[in-house]
Design an enzyme around this catalytic site. Structure first.
Site, PDB file in Angstrom:
ATOM      1  N   LEU A 111       0.870  -1.166   0.000  1.00 22.28           N
ATOM      2  CA  LEU A 111       0.000   0.000   0.000  1.00 22.28           C
ATOM      3  C   LEU A 111       0.912   1.222   0.000  1.00 22.28           C
ATOM      4  CD1 LEU A 111      -2.632  -1.045   2.711  1.00 22.28           C
ATOM      5  CD2 LEU A 111      -2.924  -1.091   0.220  1.00 22.28           C
ATOM      6  N   ASP A 112       0.562   2.250  -0.765  1.00 24.95           N
ATOM      7  CA  ASP A 112       1.427   3.424  -0.789  1.00 24.95           C
ATOM      8  C   ASP A 112       1.388   4.143   0.561  1.00 24.95           C
ATOM      9  OD1 ASP A 112      -0.555   5.605  -0.768  1.00 24.95           O
ATOM     10  OD2 ASP A 112      -1.038   4.995  -2.802  1.00 24.95           O
ATOM     11  N   ILE A 113       2.287   5.074   0.756  1.00 26.66           N
ATOM     12  CA  ILE A 113       2.475   5.686   2.070  1.00 26.66           C
ATOM     13  C   ILE A 113       1.218   6.372   2.583  1.00 26.66           C
ATOM     14  CG2 ILE A 113       3.398   7.823   1.106  1.00 26.66           C
ATOM     15  CD1 ILE A 113       5.302   7.921   3.552  1.00 26.66           C
TER      16      ILE A 113
END
Length: 260
Positions: A111-113
């Site tokens: 999952l992106d930041i």
């Protein structure tokens, strides 16, 4: 005829998360795998204590095989990155996980930041690889809070597909959730998990994703009582059903629900 000892090296490395069995077989054929310092031949077997090396990378010491397949469901907070070590010194998801006696935790996708929610971890490399591979089309469901006006034409576009970065991306399903006016929740289903796919699709329609949370991966839902930065270990039919999705045989074991 005596039964060959040990286990085929491509199976061992796939279970350790190095790659798929076919990919590792290609590495062996290309002369990229060494066992105890010698090039591995197709069909090579390894035993506990052997050391396996890819190219000039670090050697993996083969441990006695353990059949305790484990899966964690983790609630990733926004602002945490999905790497083992971060060169910028940011907090990583692995810092919240329990220690494991044998093998290592492998994250099932990323999952992106700025995205929060459900992230699965397992100690079984082949299971992780199959869950991530597009050929198995495992559902990934997200709750997206959208800022901006969304009309029926946009929803049709998002379901039928949009050309983005030379790719045809689309939602497999969209369900309208709570909210009103310029802020509303939508539940979006994808099956490939491309980098920032959900955000790119909404942004292609001129609206903004103000919050994004993954709420389901395959048959695993994000527990409503699982706080951000915490995990729960899954067991029983949940893990068996997850394995069934991608054709992995799992040992039947009693449900565990340890929380931290």
């Amino acid at each position: 005829m005596a039964t060959p000892s040990g286990e085929r090296v491509h199976k061992v490395l796939a279970r350790a998360g190095w790659g798929s069995r076919r990919e590792i077989e290609r590495w062996i054929g290309a002369g990229r795998i060494r066992v105890n310092g010698k090039l591995a031949a197709p069909g090579a077997r390894v035993e506990p204590g052997d050391r396996v090396q890819l190219d000039k990378g670090p050697a993996l010491r083969i441990e006695p095989q353990r059949h305790d397949l484990r899966v964690l469901a983790y609630n990733k907070p926004a602002g945490v990155v999905c790497t083992r070590r971060d060169e910028k010194g940011r907090a990583t998801v692995f810092g919240d996980l329990p220690r494991i006696k044998s093998g290592r935790w492998i994250n099932v996708g990323r999952l992106d930041i700025n995205t929060s929610g459900l992230l699965l971890f397992t100690n079984h490399g082949d299971l992780a690889h199959r869950l991530m591979h597009p050929s198995h089309a495992v559902d990934r469901e997200y709750a997206a809070r959208i800022f901006g006006r969304v009309d029926d034409a946009m929803l049709v576009n998002l379901r039928q597909g949009v050309n983005i970065d030379l790719e045809r991306l689309r939602f497999d399903d969209i369900v309208v959730g709570d909210g009103h006016g310029a802020n509303r929740w939508y539940y979006c289903l994808v099956q490939r998990g491309r980098h920032r796919e959900v955000r790119k699709l909404w942004e292609s329609q001129g609206v903004k994703v103000s919050r994004l949370t993954r709420v389901r991966f395959g048959n695993i839902m994000l527990p409503t009582d699982l706080r951000a930065g915490r995990y729960v270990e899954l067991g029983g039919t949940l893990v068996d059903d997850l394995c069934d999705l991608v054709g992995i045989e799992s040992a039947r074991h009693e449900t565990r629900s340890r929380r931290a």
